[in-house]
Scaffold this motif. Structure first.
Motif, PDB file in Angstrom:
ATOM      1  N   GLU A 260      57.222  -0.357  63.239  1.00 20.05           N
ATOM      2  CA  GLU A 260      57.406  -1.493  64.164  1.00 20.05           C
ATOM      3  C   GLU A 260      56.158  -2.371  64.204  1.00 20.05           C
ATOM      4  OE1 GLU A 260      58.414   0.016  68.015  1.00 20.05           O
ATOM      5  OE2 GLU A 260      60.184   1.086  67.287  1.00 20.05           O
ATOM      6  N   THR A 261      54.991  -1.730  64.226  1.00 22.06           N
ATOM      7  CA  THR A 261      53.739  -2.483  64.280  1.00 22.06           C
ATOM      8  C   THR A 261      53.545  -3.311  63.020  1.00 22.06           C
ATOM      9  OG1 THR A 261      52.757  -0.730  65.614  1.00 22.06           O
ATOM     10  CG2 THR A 261      51.242  -2.290  64.593  1.00 22.06           C
ATOM     11  N   ILE A 262      53.854  -2.735  61.874  1.00 27.82           N
ATOM     12  CA  ILE A 262      53.728  -3.464  60.607  1.00 27.82           C
ATOM     13  C   ILE A 262      54.642  -4.683  60.615  1.00 27.82           C
ATOM     14  CG2 ILE A 262      54.253  -3.330  58.131  1.00 27.82           C
ATOM     15  CD1 ILE A 262      53.181  -0.444  58.215  1.00 27.82           C
ATOM     16  N   SER A 263      55.851  -4.526  61.130  1.00 30.37           N
ATOM     17  CA  SER A 263      56.783  -5.666  61.214  1.00 30.37           C
ATOM     18  C   SER A 263      56.205  -6.768  62.091  1.00 30.37           C
ATOM     19  CB  SER A 263      58.136  -5.205  61.780  1.00 30.37           C
ATOM     20  OG  SER A 263      58.746  -4.293  60.914  1.00 30.37           O
ATOM     21  N   ARG A 264      55.557  -6.385  63.185  1.00 33.89           N
ATOM     22  CA  ARG A 264      54.945  -7.382  64.069  1.00 33.89           C
ATOM     23  C   ARG A 264      53.766  -8.072  63.386  1.00 33.89           C
ATOM     24  NH1 ARG A 264      54.278  -4.764  70.000  1.00 33.89           N
ATOM     25  NH2 ARG A 264      53.286  -6.797  70.309  1.00 33.89           N
ATOM     26  N   LEU A 265      52.980  -7.304  62.643  1.00 31.43           N
ATOM     27  CA  LEU A 265      51.861  -7.904  61.903  1.00 31.43           C
ATOM     28  C   LEU A 265      52.366  -8.876  60.841  1.00 31.43           C
ATOM     29  CD1 LEU A 265      49.402  -4.910  61.393  1.00 31.43           C
ATOM     30  CD2 LEU A 265      48.787  -7.121  62.392  1.00 31.43           C
ATOM     31  N   GLU A 266      53.419  -8.480  60.144  1.00 29.23           N
ATOM     32  CA  GLU A 266      53.971  -9.322  59.076  1.00 29.23           C
ATOM     33  C   GLU A 266      54.612 -10.591  59.622  1.00 29.23           C
ATOM     34  OE1 GLU A 266      54.977  -6.081  55.556  1.00 29.23           O
ATOM     35  OE2 GLU A 266      56.494  -6.475  57.101  1.00 29.23           O
ATOM     36  N   ALA A 267      54.998 -10.568  60.889  1.00 32.48           N
ATOM     37  CA  ALA A 267      55.630 -11.744  61.506  1.00 32.48           C
ATOM     38  C   ALA A 267      54.619 -12.781  61.983  1.00 32.48           C
ATOM     39  CB  ALA A 267      56.503 -11.302  62.674  1.00 32.48           C
ATOM     40  N   LEU A 268      53.333 -12.419  61.976  1.00 31.57           N
ATOM     41  CA  LEU A 268      52.303 -13.365  62.421  1.00 31.57           C
ATOM     42  C   LEU A 268      52.142 -14.499  61.419  1.00 31.57           C
ATOM     43  CD1 LEU A 268      49.549 -10.881  63.697  1.00 31.57           C
ATOM     44  CD2 LEU A 268      51.200 -12.160  65.074  1.00 31.57           C
ATOM     45  N   PRO A 269      51.702 -15.682  61.895  1.00 32.08           N
ATOM     46  CA  PRO A 269      51.513 -16.819  60.974  1.00 32.08           C
ATOM     47  C   PRO A 269      50.553 -16.514  59.820  1.00 32.08           C
ATOM     48  CG  PRO A 269      51.385 -17.540  63.265  1.00 32.08           C
ATOM     49  CD  PRO A 269      51.439 -16.047  63.298  1.00 32.08           C
ATOM     50  N   SER A 270      49.481 -15.779  60.114  1.00 32.36           N
ATOM     51  CA  SER A 270      48.556 -15.364  59.051  1.00 32.36           C
ATOM     52  C   SER A 270      49.185 -14.201  58.295  1.00 32.36           C
ATOM     53  CB  SER A 270      47.214 -14.918  59.639  1.00 32.36           C
ATOM     54  OG  SER A 270      46.594 -15.980  60.317  1.00 32.36           O
ATOM     55  N   LYS A 271      49.255 -14.316  56.991  1.00 33.61           N
ATOM     56  CA  LYS A 271      49.900 -13.286  56.179  1.00 33.61           C
ATOM     57  C   LYS A 271      48.873 -12.198  55.826  1.00 33.61           C
ATOM     58  CE  LYS A 271      53.775 -15.429  56.361  1.00 33.61           C
ATOM     59  NZ  LYS A 271      54.822 -14.904  57.268  1.00 33.61           N
ATOM     60  N   TYR A 272      48.715 -11.257  56.738  1.00 37.46           N
ATOM     61  CA  TYR A 272      47.748 -10.188  56.531  1.00 37.46           C
ATOM     62  C   TYR A 272      48.295  -9.142  55.559  1.00 37.46           C
ATOM     63  CZ  TYR A 272      45.742 -12.043  60.875  1.00 37.46           C
ATOM     64  OH  TYR A 272      45.202 -12.855  61.844  1.00 37.46           O
ATOM     65  N   ASN A 273      47.397  -8.577  54.769  1.00 40.52           N
ATOM     66  CA  ASN A 273      47.778  -7.470  53.898  1.00 40.52           C
ATOM     67  C   ASN A 273      47.903  -6.196  54.721  1.00 40.52           C
ATOM     68  OD1 ASN A 273      47.752  -9.017  51.516  1.00 40.52           O
ATOM     69  ND2 ASN A 273      45.545  -8.740  51.292  1.00 40.52           N
ATOM     70  N   ILE A 274      48.958  -5.449  54.481  1.00 41.39           N
ATOM     71  CA  ILE A 274      49.162  -4.187  55.183  1.00 41.39           C
ATOM     72  C   ILE A 274      48.370  -3.105  54.463  1.00 41.39           C
ATOM     73  CG2 ILE A 274      50.860  -2.472  55.892  1.00 41.39           C
ATOM     74  CD1 ILE A 274      50.910  -5.210  57.397  1.00 41.39           C
ATOM     75  N   GLN A 275      47.572  -2.353  55.223  1.00 43.06           N
ATOM     76  CA  GLN A 275      46.647  -1.396  54.617  1.00 43.06           C
ATOM     77  C   GLN A 275      47.336  -0.098  54.206  1.00 43.06           C
ATOM     78  OE1 GLN A 275      43.603  -2.369  54.022  1.00 43.06           O
ATOM     79  NE2 GLN A 275      42.799  -0.478  53.129  1.00 43.06           N
ATOM     80  N   VAL A 276      48.128   0.479  55.103  1.00 38.69           N
ATOM     81  CA  VAL A 276      48.837   1.725  54.783  1.00 38.69           C
ATOM     82  C   VAL A 276      50.245   1.663  55.365  1.00 38.69           C
ATOM     83  CG1 VAL A 276      46.760   3.160  54.687  1.00 38.69           C
ATOM     84  CG2 VAL A 276      47.991   2.928  56.856  1.00 38.69           C
ATOM     85  N   ASN A 277      51.150   2.402  54.762  1.00 40.29           N
ATOM     86  CA  ASN A 277      52.514   2.514  55.266  1.00 40.29           C
ATOM     87  C   ASN A 277      52.779   3.953  55.682  1.00 40.29           C
ATOM     88  OD1 ASN A 277      54.034  -0.167  54.814  1.00 40.29           O
ATOM     89  ND2 ASN A 277      52.932   0.133  52.889  1.00 40.29           N
ATOM     90  N   PRO A 278      53.495   4.142  56.799  1.00 37.78           N
ATOM     91  CA  PRO A 278      53.742   5.502  57.273  1.00 37.78           C
ATOM     92  C   PRO A 278      54.834   6.185  56.456  1.00 37.78           C
ATOM     93  CG  PRO A 278      54.916   3.948  58.654  1.00 37.78           C
ATOM     94  CD  PRO A 278      54.121   3.127  57.663  1.00 37.78           C
ATOM     95  N   ARG A 279      54.817   7.503  56.495  1.00 36.91           N
ATOM     96  CA  ARG A 279      55.918   8.284  55.947  1.00 36.91           C
ATOM     97  C   ARG A 279      56.738   8.835  57.110  1.00 36.91           C
ATOM     98  NH1 ARG A 279      55.358   9.007  50.563  1.00 36.91           N
ATOM     99  NH2 ARG A 279      53.266   8.774  49.644  1.00 36.91           N
ATOM    100  N   GLU A 280      57.939   9.308  56.803  1.00 38.91           N
ATOM    101  CA  GLU A 280      58.765   9.868  57.872  1.00 38.91           C
ATOM    102  C   GLU A 280      58.078  11.075  58.505  1.00 38.91           C
ATOM    103  OE1 GLU A 280      62.788  10.550  56.798  1.00 38.91           O
ATOM    104  OE2 GLU A 280      63.231   8.414  56.585  1.00 38.91           O
ATOM    105  N   ILE A 281      57.356  11.838  57.692  1.00 43.98           N
ATOM    106  CA  ILE A 281      56.504  12.921  58.192  1.00 43.98           C
ATOM    107  C   ILE A 281      55.096  12.674  57.669  1.00 43.98           C
ATOM    108  CG2 ILE A 281      56.031  15.401  58.115  1.00 43.98           C
ATOM    109  CD1 ILE A 281      59.039  15.863  57.863  1.00 43.98           C
ATOM    110  N   ASN A 282      54.135  12.623  58.568  1.00 42.07           N
ATOM    111  CA  ASN A 282      52.775  12.240  58.190  1.00 42.07           C
ATOM    112  C   ASN A 282      51.811  13.425  58.171  1.00 42.07           C
ATOM    113  OD1 ASN A 282      52.928   9.169  57.966  1.00 42.07           O
ATOM    114  ND2 ASN A 282      53.934   9.564  59.930  1.00 42.07           N
ATOM    115  N   TYR A 283      52.337  14.544  57.661  1.00 41.60           N
ATOM    116  CA  TYR A 283      51.521  15.751  57.533  1.00 41.60           C
ATOM    117  C   TYR A 283      51.704  16.368  56.149  1.00 41.60           C
ATOM    118  CZ  TYR A 283      50.141  15.797  62.388  1.00 41.60           C
ATOM    119  OH  TYR A 283      49.568  15.456  63.584  1.00 41.60           O
TER     120      TYR A 283
END
Length: 535
Positions: A260-283
Motif C-alpha cells: 500500500e505504501t509503495i502504491s502511495r509513493l508511486e502516485a506522488l507527482p515526483s516519480k521516486y524509485n522504489i528501493q525494495v518490494n515486500p514478499r508475502e512472507i518476509n522471513y
C-alpha cells in the motif's frame, strides 16, 4: 584542516527521494514519523519510553552480556551496556554488513555519525543517557557483497576453497591468512602500516568466524567511544519477535502495508524509485549452512530450495521452540531492531532511508514506534597535495562532483581561447524562426510543420558543429584534459563517491591514530550537508 559544505542535492549523487526528504517536502510527510532535528527528539524519547517495557531492557542486557563474553571491552562500552537496563537510557543505531576489513570508507562515517548524535542528544537532554549501537548484519547471506575491499586501486578479495552457505556471520575465517599476506604485500612498512597489519591479523586470524571478527574490529576502532555492538542472531532476543513474525507470516501485514505504501509513493507527482518490494512472507529459515525464503503454498509452508516443509501448526510450533531459525529480510529487520532496542533514531545511507520510508504504515499497524530517520554524514577527504593540485589546475571542489564528460566540457570551455558555446547563435536562430512562424500563420498554416522541421534541423546542425569544435579543442588541450581527469579519478574512483570505494586503511596510512578523532571532530549528523574535508 579546512571544511567546505555542499547541499546533498548539489552533488548529483543522491536520489530525488532523499533530497526531498531532507527538504521536508510536504508530499513525503506521511511516510515518516518525526524529522531529524534536535527539538523532535523530546517527543521521540517520551513515546519510546512509554512503549518500551523494562522486561525488554533486561533481555537486551542479558543478551549483550552473553555476546560480549570473553571480549575485552572498554569501560565506556561496559558502562553503556549497564545503562541500557535503566529506563532513562536510549539508543541511536546504525547497521552494516560484515564487510571484509570494514569494506568502503562510509562504514566509519555511519558509526561516527551515530556516536556524534548521541553526544549531541546528551547535551540537549542531559537527564537521559544515549548509547551508540552498531547492528551487525550477521544473518545476511550474500557473501559476494562482503568478501573484498579496495586498496590503492586493487581489489583485496577473499575466495575460500569451500564456499560456505547460510548466514555470513557463521562463516569460518579459514583462508583469510592468504588475504592477509596479499594485503600486507601492498601496505609497505611504515609505522601506520604495521598498525594496520596487526589490526587485520588480530581481527581475522585470531577469531574463528566472521561475527566475532567483525565485533573485534568495530570494538578496536570505536570501543573508546562506547560503541555497543549488537548481533541479532540471538535466540533470546528473537523470542521477543515471535508475535511480529506471526503477523507477517500468517496475516501478511508486512506484504499488505508495504505494498500500500509503495502504491502511495508511486502516485506522488515526483516519480521516486522504489528501493525494495515486500514478499508475502518476509522471513528466511535459518539453519546450519541454510538461509532460504519461507514460502506458503496451498496452506503449507516450504523452505525454498530444500525439502523442509511445515503445516500451519508445525510452523507455529517451530517458531515457539526455535525462534532463532526465523531470520527477517530487509523489510522485517527494522521491526526486529526497534522491538528489542530502546531506539530513537536510525542512521543510514540514502538507499537505506529510501526503504525505511516504505515501512511507516507497517510499523503503525504492528504497534511499534517508528524511529527518527537520519541520513549519515558523507565526506570527500582531500589531502593537502591534492588540494594544491586542484588550485594549480584552477579547479574548484564543486567542479569535481560533475559527471566526467560534463566536467571536461566545462573546463575546456573555460580555458579555451575561442568561444565554443553556441547559445547566442541558437537564440538568434530561434528569433529568426519566430518571424517565419508568424509569416506562416498569416499566409498558410500548413507550412508550420515545415518551418518547425527546418528549425530542428538547423539546431541539430549547430549542436553537431559545437560538439565537433569541442572535440577538436579537447585534442588540442589533451595534456590539460589528462591532468584534470587524473585528479578527479583520484578523488572519485570509478567515477563514484570516494566513500563508496576507498577503504579506511588508505587514509590511516597517512593519518594514523588521528583519523577517527579528526572525523569525530567534524562530522555533524543533523546538519545534512555533504562535507569536503582538506587535511
Amino acid at each position: 584542516m579546512d571544511i567546505e559544505c555542499l547541499p546533498f542535492d548539489h552533488t548529483g549523487y543522491f536520489s530525488e527521494l532523499i533530497c526531498d526528504y531532507l527538504k521536508e517536502k510536504k508530499s513525503l510527510r506521511s511516510f515518516y514519523h518525526r524529522f531529524p532535528n534536535l527539538e523532535n527528539f523530546q517527543k521521540q524519547i517520551e513515546e519510546k519510553a512509554k512503549n518500551f517495557p523494562q522486561s525488554r531492557r533486561e533481555v537486551l542486557y542479558d543478551g549483550l552480556q552473553n555476546q560480549y563474553n570473553g571480549v575485552q571491552i572498554t569501560k565506556k562500552t561496559e558502562a553503556h551496556i549497564r545503562q541500557l537496563k535503566e529506563p532513562i537510557t536510549f539508543t541511536v543505531v546504525t547497521g552494516h554488513q560484515l564487510n571484509l576489513f570494514t569494506g568502503p570508507l562510509y562504514f566509519l562515517y555511519k558509526i561516527i555519525s551515530t556516536i556524534n548524535l548521541t553526544l549531541e542528544l546528551k547535551k540537549a537532554y542531559p537527564r537521559y543517557n544515549f548509547v551508540p549501537v552498531y547492528w551487525m548484519a550477521t544473518e545476511d547471506h550474500d557473501f559476494e557483497e562482503i568478501n573484498f575491499f579496495n586498496f590503492k586501486g586493487k581489489k583485496i578479495q577473499w575466495n575460500p576453497d569451500n564456499l560456505q552457505g547460510g548466514a555470513v556471520g557463521h562463516f569460518s575465517t579459514e583462508g583469510l591468512k592468504e588475504v592477509y599476506q596479499a594485503f600486507t604485500n601492498e601496505l609497505g612498512s611504515n609505522g601506520n602500516a604495521e598498525t594496520i597489519k596487526q589490526l587485520f591479523e588480530k581481527t581475522y586470524l585470531e577469531n574463528n568466524n566472521l561475527t566475532d571478527a567483525t565485533r573485534y574490529l568495530a570494538n578496536a576502532l570505536f570501543g573508546e567511544y562506547g560503541l555497543v555492538i549488537v548481533d541479532g542472531d540471538d535466540v533470546n532476543l528473537k523470542k521477543q519477535m515471535v508475535p511480529y513474525v506471526k503477523k507477517d507470516v500468517l496475516e501478511k501485514v508486512g506484504f499488505q502495508k508495504v505494498t500500500e505504501t509503495i502504491s502511495r509513493l508511486e502516485a506522488l507527482p515526483s516519480k521516486y524509485n522504489i528501493q525494495v518490494n515486500p514478499r508475502e512472507i518476509n522471513y528466511f529459515y535459518l539453519a546450519e549452512g541454510v538461509r532460504e525464503r519461507i514460502i506458503e503454498k496451498e496452506g503449507k509452508f516450504f523452505v525454498n530450495d530444500t525439502e523442509i516443509e511445515f503445516s500451519r501448526d508445525q510452523l507455529l510450533a517451530e517458531l515457539e521452540d526455535h525462534p532463532e531459525r526465523f531470520s527477517p529480510n530487509v523489510i522485517m529487520r527494522p521491526v526486529y531492531q526497534e522491538v528489542i532496542l530502546p531506539n530513537l533514531c536510525y542512521i543510514g545511507g540514502g538507499g537505506e532511508l529510501a526503504y525505511w520510508l516504505e515501512l511507516q504504515f507497517m510499523f503503525e499497524t504492528m504497534g511499534v514506534t517508528f524511529p527518527v530517520l537520519s541520513l549519515r554524514n558523507s565526506v570527500l577527504v582531500i589531502a593537502k597535495k591534492q588540494y594544491d593540485k586542484l588550485k594549480r589546475l584552477n579547479l574548484s571542489t564543486t567542479d569535481l562532483f560533475l559527471k566526467q564528460s560534463s566536467f571536461i566540457n566545462k573546463k575546456i570551455r573555460e580555458i579555451s581561447n575561442i568561444d565554443i558555446d553556441f547559445t547566442p547563435q541558437k537564440k538568434y536562430l530561434e528569433e529568426q524562426f519566430r518571424a517565419l512562424y508568424d509569416l506562416a500563420e498569416q499566409t498558410d498554416k500548413s507550412f508550420l510543420g515545415a518551418v518547425k522541421a527546418q528549425e530542428v534541423k538547423q539546431k541539430k546542425g549547430l549542436d553537431s558543429l559545437e560538439k565537433r569544435l569541442l572535440k577538436a579543442q579537447k585534442r588540442k588541450l589533451a595534456d590539460h584534459v589528462t591532468r584534470i581527469t587524473e585528479i578527479q579519478n583520484e578523488l572519485f574512483p570509478n567515477q563514484s563517491l570516494q566513500e563508496r570505494t576507498l577503504n579506511f586503511s588508505e587514509l590511516y596510512l597517512e593519518l594514523g591514530d588521528d583519523l577517527i578523532p579528526m572525523l569525530i571532530k567534524v562530522l555533524k549528523p543533523l546538519h545534512h550537508e555533504f562535507l569536503i574535508l582538506t587535511y
